[in-house]
Design a protein around this motif. Structure first.
Motif, PDB file in Angstrom:
ATOM      1  N   TRP A  74      -3.233   0.336  -7.859  1.00 58.87           N
ATOM      2  CA  TRP A  74      -2.166  -0.158  -6.976  1.00 58.87           C
ATOM      3  C   TRP A  74      -2.717  -0.586  -5.615  1.00 58.87           C
ATOM      4  N   HIS A  75      -3.608   0.225  -5.057  1.00 63.18           N
ATOM      5  CA  HIS A  75      -4.201  -0.112  -3.759  1.00 63.18           C
ATOM      6  C   HIS A  75      -5.039  -1.400  -3.852  1.00 63.18           C
ATOM      7  N   PHE A 128      -4.649  -2.698 -13.605  1.00 61.97           N
ATOM      8  CA  PHE A 128      -3.441  -3.398 -13.139  1.00 61.97           C
ATOM      9  C   PHE A 128      -3.104  -4.597 -14.027  1.00 61.97           C
ATOM     10  N   PHE A 184      -4.397  -3.829  -5.855  1.00 66.76           N
ATOM     11  CA  PHE A 184      -3.382  -4.878  -5.898  1.00 66.76           C
ATOM     12  C   PHE A 184      -2.888  -5.213  -4.493  1.00 66.76           C
ATOM     13  N   ALA A 236       2.916   2.783  -3.037  1.00 64.94           N
ATOM     14  CA  ALA A 236       2.149   3.369  -4.147  1.00 64.94           C
ATOM     15  C   ALA A 236       2.912   4.508  -4.821  1.00 64.94           C
ATOM     16  N   MET A 288      -0.077   4.000 -14.005  1.00 63.33           N
ATOM     17  CA  MET A 288      -1.001   3.188 -13.220  1.00 63.33           C
ATOM     18  C   MET A 288      -1.666   4.060 -12.161  1.00 63.33           C
ATOM     19  N   TRP A 327       0.835  -1.211   0.000  1.00 63.53           N
ATOM     20  CA  TRP A 327       0.000   0.000   0.000  1.00 63.53           C
ATOM     21  C   TRP A 327       0.869   1.260   0.000  1.00 63.53           C
ATOM     22  N   ARG A 344       4.862   3.307  -7.770  1.00 66.72           N
ATOM     23  CA  ARG A 344       4.138   2.451  -8.711  1.00 66.72           C
ATOM     24  C   ARG A 344       4.532   2.807 -10.147  1.00 66.72           C
TER      25      ARG A 344
END
Length: 473
Positions: A38-39, A345, A41, A26, A33, A23, A29
């Motif tokens: 990302w979160h 993602f 993921f 990020a 994206m 987290w 990242r």
């Protein structure tokens, strides 16, 4: 006096640490994206780790992941809740209920005993007979764990004890070890042969649909037919050679099965109704794509018939906890995987991995992906969790590398079952059969490794050629 439920809080450490680290990464990242992708993921990976460490039952872990997705604003509630309406997941639930009918009526046991009575003269023939039972019952039992534990294991254990084969007495190699290990593989092969034979298969179907690939009950079955039958012929014979039972002739097995069938008596009305329901299910699953009835509708229809016919009661439906547990945690995982795709993602991942495999022939890419998918299963304690975690990403990579879409989708679907040929914790049936004590851990791993290579050759080599002949690519 009331007390709190036991919770192993130490098992929360790994998923929590993994989730938080991802987290807060990020800020680094990849370019392009979104932070939401990302979160998503981070939460998805943390949930998968939680499914492995199991601080709570699977449904509990999924609930925590669901709350995290909504509470952090990564996905709005109205979007997140849509996962519970996924048709493929409801197909799993319906098929769990069908499987309950097999066990409740005793039809599964009767089928097994009939095969043993007919083909049980020699030990190898007995193994083939039991594999044939799996083949017959598999299309209607999406829980390969229920099939192994509820139908096959009690029969095999009784047979083994009839021949004095008992691990507690040091006589497991007489016949029990061979039959137990053969059943494990027959279960995995038949799970790979039918869309409705393992809970993870409809999940693969749902993920494939998200990427524009249409998997039906019929095209799955046709594609798996030749490599599946070949595996059912070759694998028991190889186990017989690698792990030969001490008892080669089993004339008593036929008498034992005949005695058990006599004790069961004539086929009952519930069994007859169960046969009718099962035939209806198979017919509609096979013909559904031609007459416009999808697989999930068929599942609901058959359960309605079994309720009206009195084979199942509504209490049977309510008490089928495996089905409701599956509905909950699979719905959450499918929602997460769908959002990984929708938020960008998975497209990024497939493009990145595809670029690293650039220049390679698409068939080489397919082999690399299938082998990686297979051997990564050493890190998973559930075939379904593995499918949920990796199927969509691997399929996206394959399609990006110009692998024919249906070929890639079905091959990954098959290998989602065959990769059980790894460890003694690889799938639901594994701990049931291994836990009986008939096969030592070292032998389990050694033979599984050898047979894993056999599956790779049969299903990629013969399977892809067969699908070519069918015009699927």
């Amino acid at each position: 006096m009331n007390s709190l439920e036991k919770v192993d809080y130490k098992k929360f450490i790994a998923p929590l640490v993994v989730g938080l680290v991802l987290w807060f990464l990020a800020s680094v990242r990849p370019d392009g994206m979104s932070i939401s992708a990302w979160h998503m993921f981070a939460i998805f990976v943390a949930t998968i780790v939680g499914l492995v460490t199991k601080p709570l039952p699977l449904g509990g872990v999924a609930l925590v992941g669901f709350v995290a997705v909504v509470l952090t604003g990564t996905v709005p509630m109205d979007t997140a809740i849509v996962g519970f309406g996924n048709g493929s997941i409801w197909l799993i639930v319906m098929a769990f209920f069908i499987s309950r009918g097999f066990i409740k009526t005793g039809l599964g046991r009767r089928i097994a005993l009939i095969f043993v009575r007919a083909f049980g003269k020699k030990t190898l023939g007995l193994a083939y007979a039991l594999s044939a039972v799996d083949l017959v019952v598999a299309p209607g039992t999406p829980s390969n764990t229920a099939r192994a534990g509820g139908v096959m294991f009690p029969i095999i254990k009784s047979l083994a004890q009839t021949f004095g084969s008992d691990p507690e007495k040091g006589t497991e190699r007489k016949i029990g070890s061979f039959l137990i290990f053969t059943e494990f593989h027959a279960n995995a092969i038949t799970a790979a042969m039918f869309l409705t034979a393992m809970a993870g298969n409809p999940i693969a179907q749902a993920f494939a649909a998200k990427q524009g690939v249409d998997i039906t009950w019929m095209n799955w079955f046709l594609a798996a037919l030749v490599p599946g039958i070949l595996s059912l012929i070759i694998v028991p014979f190889l186990i017989y050679k690698m792990y030969a039972p001490e008892v080669k002739e089993t004339p008593d097995a036929k008498d034992w099965a005949a005695g058990e069938l006599h004790e069961m008596g004539k086929i009952s009305k519930p069994e007859i109704m169960m046969i009718v329901g099962f035939v209806i299910a198979l017919a509609l699953w096979i013909l559904g794509s031609f007459i416009g009835i999808d697989s999930t509708t068929t599942g609901f229809l058959v359960i309605g018939f079994l309720l009206i016919a009195g084979v199942l009661s509504w209490n049977d439906i309510l008490k089928e906890t495996g089905a409701w547990n599956t509905l909950f945690w699979f719905s959450v995982l499918v929602m997460m995987a769908s959002q990984l795709n929708a938020l960008g993602f998975i497209p990024w991942l497939s493009k990145t991995i595809g670029a690293s495999l650039g220049g390679l022939n698409w068939f080489v890419v397919l082999i690399v992906l299938l082998v990686a998918y297979f051997y990564s299963h050493y890190f998973f304690a559930s075939s379904t969790a593995h499918v949920s975690a990796m199927y969509a990403a691997f399929l996206a990579v394959a399609i990006a590398a110009h692998v024919p879409a249906l070929l890639a989708a079905l091959m990954l679907g098959f290998f989602g079952n065959l990769m059980a040929s790894t460890t003694h914790y690889s799938s639901g049936p594994a701990p049931i059969l291994f836990g009986a004590g008939y096969v030592k851990q070292g032998e389990w791993w050694r033979m599984n490794f050898i047979l894993g290579l056999v599956y790779i050759v049969i299903w990629i080599g013969v399977g892809s050629l067969w699908m070519k002949l069918l015009g699927m690519w």
